[in-house]
Design a protein around this motif. Structure first.
Motif, PDB file in Angstrom:
ATOM      1  N   GLY A 254       0.816  -1.218   0.000  1.00  0.00           N
ATOM      2  CA  GLY A 254       0.000   0.000   0.000  1.00  0.00           C
ATOM      3  C   GLY A 254       0.846   1.262   0.000  1.00  0.00           C
ATOM      4  N   THR A 255       2.113   1.112   0.357  1.00  0.00           N
ATOM      5  CA  THR A 255       3.021   2.274   0.365  1.00  0.00           C
ATOM      6  C   THR A 255       3.165   2.856  -1.042  1.00  0.00           C
ATOM      7  OG1 THR A 255       4.233   1.334   2.236  1.00  0.00           O
ATOM      8  CG2 THR A 255       5.372   3.010   0.942  1.00  0.00           C
ATOM      9  N   TYR A 256       3.317   1.963  -2.008  1.00  0.00           N
ATOM     10  CA  TYR A 256       3.512   2.380  -3.411  1.00  0.00           C
ATOM     11  C   TYR A 256       2.331   3.247  -3.889  1.00  0.00           C
ATOM     12  CZ  TYR A 256       3.735   1.665  -8.523  1.00  0.00           C
ATOM     13  OH  TYR A 256       3.747   1.830  -9.874  1.00  0.00           O
ATOM     14  N   LEU A 257       1.106   2.831  -3.530  1.00  0.00           N
ATOM     15  CA  LEU A 257      -0.069   3.602  -3.967  1.00  0.00           C
ATOM     16  C   LEU A 257      -0.042   5.007  -3.371  1.00  0.00           C
ATOM     17  CD1 LEU A 257      -2.950   0.963  -3.786  1.00  0.00           C
ATOM     18  CD2 LEU A 257      -1.890   1.968  -5.821  1.00  0.00           C
ATOM     19  N   LYS A 258       0.430   5.125  -2.147  1.00  0.00           N
ATOM     20  CA  LYS A 258       0.494   6.461  -1.530  1.00  0.00           C
ATOM     21  C   LYS A 258       1.545   7.314  -2.252  1.00  0.00           C
ATOM     22  CE  LYS A 258      -1.556   5.923   2.936  1.00  0.00           C
ATOM     23  NZ  LYS A 258      -2.144   4.603   2.728  1.00  0.00           N
ATOM     24  N   ALA A 259       2.658   6.687  -2.612  1.00  0.00           N
ATOM     25  CA  ALA A 259       3.706   7.435  -3.322  1.00  0.00           C
ATOM     26  C   ALA A 259       3.186   7.921  -4.682  1.00  0.00           C
ATOM     27  CB  ALA A 259       4.948   6.562  -3.496  1.00  0.00           C
ATOM     28  N   LEU A 260       2.412   7.070  -5.362  1.00  0.00           N
ATOM     29  CA  LEU A 260       1.840   7.472  -6.656  1.00  0.00           C
ATOM     30  C   LEU A 260       0.893   8.650  -6.472  1.00  0.00           C
ATOM     31  CD1 LEU A 260       0.928   4.048  -8.333  1.00  0.00           C
ATOM     32  CD2 LEU A 260       2.610   5.725  -9.149  1.00  0.00           C
ATOM     33  N   ALA A 261       0.048   8.568  -5.447  1.00  0.00           N
ATOM     34  CA  ALA A 261      -0.919   9.650  -5.220  1.00  0.00           C
ATOM     35  C   ALA A 261      -0.203  10.938  -4.829  1.00  0.00           C
ATOM     36  CB  ALA A 261      -1.918   9.237  -4.135  1.00  0.00           C
ATOM     37  N   CYS A 262       0.887  10.823  -4.073  1.00  0.00           N
ATOM     38  CA  CYS A 262       1.687  12.010  -3.722  1.00  0.00           C
ATOM     39  C   CYS A 262       2.223  12.669  -4.985  1.00  0.00           C
ATOM     40  CB  CYS A 262       2.859  11.620  -2.828  1.00  0.00           C
ATOM     41  SG  CYS A 262       2.425  11.427  -1.104  1.00  0.00           S
ATOM     42  N   ALA A 263       2.758  11.838  -5.893  1.00  0.00           N
ATOM     43  CA  ALA A 263       3.352  12.389  -7.119  1.00  0.00           C
ATOM     44  C   ALA A 263       2.296  13.149  -7.917  1.00  0.00           C
ATOM     45  CB  ALA A 263       3.958  11.263  -7.954  1.00  0.00           C
ATOM     46  N   ASP A 264       1.087  12.628  -7.967  1.00  0.00           N
ATOM     47  CA  ASP A 264       0.038  13.280  -8.752  1.00  0.00           C
ATOM     48  C   ASP A 264      -0.443  14.572  -8.101  1.00  0.00           C
ATOM     49  OD1 ASP A 264      -1.566  13.233 -11.093  1.00  0.00           O
ATOM     50  OD2 ASP A 264      -3.308  12.781  -9.843  1.00  0.00           O
ATOM     51  N   ASN A 265      -0.224  14.685  -6.794  1.00  0.00           N
ATOM     52  CA  ASN A 265      -0.743  15.846  -6.070  1.00  0.00           C
ATOM     53  C   ASN A 265       0.345  16.801  -5.584  1.00  0.00           C
ATOM     54  OD1 ASN A 265      -3.828  15.463  -5.657  1.00  0.00           O
ATOM     55  ND2 ASN A 265      -2.963  13.435  -5.391  1.00  0.00           N
ATOM     56  N   GLY A 266       1.584  16.547  -6.008  1.00  0.00           N
ATOM     57  CA  GLY A 266       2.685  17.447  -5.631  1.00  0.00           C
ATOM     58  C   GLY A 266       2.975  17.450  -4.145  1.00  0.00           C
ATOM     59  N   ILE A 267       2.769  16.293  -3.497  1.00  0.00           N
ATOM     60  CA  ILE A 267       2.990  16.196  -2.043  1.00  0.00           C
ATOM     61  C   ILE A 267       4.305  15.466  -1.799  1.00  0.00           C
ATOM     62  CG2 ILE A 267       2.094  15.131   0.091  1.00  0.00           C
ATOM     63  CD1 ILE A 267      -0.731  15.478  -1.197  1.00  0.00           C
ATOM     64  N   PRO A 268       5.180  15.986  -0.926  1.00  0.00           N
ATOM     65  CA  PRO A 268       6.442  15.272  -0.673  1.00  0.00           C
ATOM     66  C   PRO A 268       6.211  13.919  -0.005  1.00  0.00           C
ATOM     67  CG  PRO A 268       6.242  17.226   0.729  1.00  0.00           C
ATOM     68  CD  PRO A 268       5.083  17.262  -0.217  1.00  0.00           C
ATOM     69  N   PHE A 269       6.978  12.942  -0.472  1.00  0.00           N
ATOM     70  CA  PHE A 269       6.856  11.569   0.037  1.00  0.00           C
ATOM     71  C   PHE A 269       8.221  11.174   0.614  1.00  0.00           C
ATOM     72  CE2 PHE A 269       7.341   7.017  -0.394  1.00  0.00           C
ATOM     73  CZ  PHE A 269       6.135   6.526   0.088  1.00  0.00           C
ATOM     74  N   TYR A 270       8.289  11.048   1.956  1.00  0.00           N
ATOM     75  CA  TYR A 270       9.559  10.753   2.626  1.00  0.00           C
ATOM     76  C   TYR A 270       9.573   9.325   3.159  1.00  0.00           C
ATOM     77  CZ  TYR A 270      10.018  15.837   2.678  1.00  0.00           C
ATOM     78  OH  TYR A 270      10.098  17.154   2.307  1.00  0.00           O
ATOM     79  N   VAL A 271      10.756   8.731   3.134  1.00  0.00           N
ATOM     80  CA  VAL A 271      10.982   7.433   3.765  1.00  0.00           C
ATOM     81  C   VAL A 271      11.984   7.659   4.886  1.00  0.00           C
ATOM     82  CG1 VAL A 271      11.925   5.119   3.442  1.00  0.00           C
ATOM     83  CG2 VAL A 271      10.551   6.166   1.633  1.00  0.00           C
ATOM     84  N   ALA A 272      11.643   7.209   6.091  1.00  0.00           N
ATOM     85  CA  ALA A 272      12.558   7.357   7.232  1.00  0.00           C
ATOM     86  C   ALA A 272      13.099   5.976   7.601  1.00  0.00           C
ATOM     87  CB  ALA A 272      11.821   7.968   8.420  1.00  0.00           C
ATOM     88  N   ALA A 273      14.420   5.842   7.577  1.00  0.00           N
ATOM     89  CA  ALA A 273      14.999   4.521   7.867  1.00  0.00           C
ATOM     90  C   ALA A 273      16.478   4.661   8.240  1.00  0.00           C
ATOM     91  CB  ALA A 273      14.883   3.615   6.647  1.00  0.00           C
ATOM     92  N   PRO A 274      16.953   3.786   9.118  1.00  0.00           N
ATOM     93  CA  PRO A 274      18.375   3.814   9.478  1.00  0.00           C
ATOM     94  C   PRO A 274      19.219   2.991   8.499  1.00  0.00           C
ATOM     95  CG  PRO A 274      17.221   2.199  10.812  1.00  0.00           C
ATOM     96  CD  PRO A 274      16.197   2.795   9.891  1.00  0.00           C
ATOM     97  N   ARG A 275      20.535   3.090   8.659  1.00  0.00           N
ATOM     98  CA  ARG A 275      21.488   2.331   7.837  1.00  0.00           C
ATOM     99  C   ARG A 275      21.172   0.829   7.823  1.00  0.00           C
ATOM    100  NH1 ARG A 275      23.616  -0.817   5.385  1.00  0.00           N
ATOM    101  NH2 ARG A 275      25.816  -1.321   5.075  1.00  0.00           N
ATOM    102  N   THR A 276      20.674   0.331   8.951  1.00  0.00           N
ATOM    103  CA  THR A 276      20.435  -1.113   9.081  1.00  0.00           C
ATOM    104  C   THR A 276      19.338  -1.610   8.150  1.00  0.00           C
ATOM    105  OG1 THR A 276      18.963  -0.562  10.920  1.00  0.00           O
ATOM    106  CG2 THR A 276      21.200  -1.235  11.490  1.00  0.00           C
ATOM    107  N   THR A 277      18.615  -0.696   7.510  1.00  0.00           N
ATOM    108  CA  THR A 277      17.539  -1.091   6.582  1.00  0.00           C
ATOM    109  C   THR A 277      18.007  -1.008   5.129  1.00  0.00           C
ATOM    110  OG1 THR A 277      15.913  -0.303   8.203  1.00  0.00           O
ATOM    111  CG2 THR A 277      15.107  -0.574   5.990  1.00  0.00           C
TER     112      THR A 277
END
Ligand code: MRU
Length: 362
Positions: A254-277
Motif C-alpha cells: 500500500g506504500t507504493y499507492l500512496k507514493a503514486l498519489a503524492c506524485a500526482d498531487n505534488g505532495i512530498p513523500f519521505y521514507v525514514a529509515a536507518p542504515r540497518t535497513t
C-alpha cells in the motif's frame, strides 16, 4: 516513549533469566500484554507470528533470540542452527539478516565459553544503537517539518502508513520519530493514520500516538487519495523494510499507492529509515523478496465482540482464493528523500553511497 506516562522500551532484556520480555503486538490495541521469550523457538515464533514486528524491532529481537539460544549450548553447531532458525522467520526486512550477520561475525571467532556473555552484550549494543539512530532520524525529520510548517503556515498534516513508530523499533520509531520530535517541539502536528489492511498496523500507530498525546485521525487506506486531492496532506512519511542500493524502497503493501498519489498531487513523500535497513548488496528493488503471508490474515477480521472480548470474524470462506503480499516496492523516482540517522538524502545510489562511504570499503 511513554505508556500511561511511564517511559518504556518495546523490549526488556533479562539476561539474568536468559530471557527477554516483549509486547505481544497481536493483542494491541485492545490489550497491552507482555510476553516472556526464553527459548529459541519462542523467539522465532515471536517474529514469524508478528508478536514483534517492524524491521528494526525484528532485528533487535533476533539478536536477543540468538543470545537466548546460546544459553543452552554455545558450540558451533548450535550457533549455526540458531542463526538459521531466526534467519528463516521473515524474508523482507533486511534488519533481521543484518543483525544476525553482525552477531555471527562477532560470536563465531570467540571460544564457545565466551559466546553467551558476548551475545547478550552485542544484542544490547544493537538495541541501544537502534534507539540512538531513531532519535537522530527524528532530529533530521524535524528540520523538514519545520520548513513544511513555514510553507503552509497552519496545522501540519502528516500521513503515514502501517506502523513505523515506537512499536516497530526499540524506541522512538522511524517514520514517527520526526512526528514525536515535532510534537514535543510545539509544532501543530496532526497525523492521518492509514488503517493498513489486512493486519491493520495503523491501529498500532493510533494507539501509540494516543499514548504520547499526538492528535491523529484513522482513515481507511482508500481514503488517502481524496484527502491529498483536497489539500489536507502536507507530507507523507513512511518507514522501510529494505532499501535497495539504488534507493528503491520495500515497505508495507500500500506504500507504493500512496507514493503514486503524492506524485500526482505534488505532495512530498519521505521514507525514514536507518542504515540497518539499507541493503547495498541488492542493486534494485525488484530483487527484494516480498513476503507472501497466509491468506487467513485477509479472510479473518480481528476485533472486540459486543461483550468486549477479542475475537475473529470470517469475512470470507476458507475456500476463497486470496493473495496476500505483505510488502510492495516504491521506485526511487517517487521518493522525495530518505531521512536517515546521518541526515536527509536523495533516494539514489550516488547519494546513499555518499552518506555511507564506508560501504565502498566493505
Ligand atoms: O509486516 P510488518 O508489520 O513487520 O511491517 C512493518 C513495516 O512495513 C514498517 O513500515 C517497516 O518495518 C518500518 S518499521 C520502523
Amino acid at each position: 516513549m511513554n505508556i500511561d506516562g511511564i517511559p518504556t522500551h518495546t523490549l526488556r532484556a533479562r539476561p539474568e533469566l536468559g530471557a527477554i520480555d516483549i509486547i505481544d503486538q497481536t493483542r494491541l490495541p485492545h490489550e497491552l500484554h507482555w510476553v516472556r521469550v526464553s527459548t529459541l523457538d519462542e523467539a522465532a515464533h515471536a517474529i514469524r507470528g508478528m508478536q514483534v514486528r517492524g524491521a528494526p524491532l525484528i532485528g533487535a529481537t533476533a539478536a536477543y533470540g540468538l543470545a537466548i539460544a546460546l544459553g543452552s549450548c554455545s558450540d558451533d553447531a548450535h550457533l549455526e542452527h540458531a542463526i538459521d532458525t531466526l534467519w528463516a522467520t521473515r524474508p523482507t526486512a533486511v534488519n533481521l539478516h543484518w543483525a544476525l550477520t553482525r552477531m555471527s561475525e562477532h560470536l563465531t571467532p570467540l571460544a564457545p565459553a565466551a559466546r553467551l556473555q558476548a551475545a547478550w552484550a552485542e544484542a544490547k549494543a544493537i538495541a541501544d544503537e537502534d534507539i540512538a539512530q531513531n532519535l537522530a532520524i527524528g532530529q533530521h525529520g524535524l528540520g523538514i517539518l519545520r520548513q513544511t510548517v513555514r510553507r503552509h503556515g497552519t496545522r501540519l498534516n502528516i500521513m503515514t502508513h502501517c506502523n513505523a513508530g515506537w512499536l516497530a523499533t526499540v524506541d522512538w520509531g522511524t517514520a514517527l520519530s520526526p512526528v514525536y520530535t515535532a510534537y514535543d517541539a510545539g509544532l501543530p502536528v496532526h497525523v492521518w493514520v492509514s488503517e493498513t489492511r489486512p493486519r491493520n498496523q495503523g491501529l498500532l500507530t493510533a494507539w501509540e500516538l494516543a499514548q504520547h498525546g499526538v492528535p491523529h485521525t484513522v482513515i481507511a487506506d482508500n481514503a488517502a487519495g481524496i484527502l491529498m486531492r483536497e489539500g489536507k496532506v502536507d507530507a507523507v512519511i513512511v518507514g522501510a523494510d529494505r532499501i535497495a542500493a539504488n534507493g528503491d524502497v520495500a515497505n508495507k503493501v500500500g506504500t507504493y499507492l500512496k507514493a503514486l498519489a503524492c506524485a500526482d498531487n505534488g505532495i512530498p513523500f519521505y521514507v525514514a529509515a536507518p542504515r540497518t535497513t539499507i541493503d547495498f548488496d541488492l542493486t534494485e528493488g525488484s530483487l527484494i523478496e516480498i513476503e507472501e503471508r497466509h491468506g487467513d490474515e485477509f479472510r479473518l477480521v480481528h476485533g472486540l465482540d459486543a461483550r468486549g472480548v477479542p475475537s475473529a470474524l470470517h469475512q470470507l470462506p476458507a475456500h476463497e482464493a486470496v493473495a496476500n503480499p505483505a510488502f510492495d516496492v516504491t521506485p526511487a523516482h517517487l521518493i522525495t528523500a530518505i531521512i536517515t540517522e546521518r541526515g536527509v538524502c536523495e533516494a539514489s545510489k550516488e547519494a546513499l553511497l555518499a552518506f555511507y562511504p564506508e560501504v565502498a570499503d566493505d
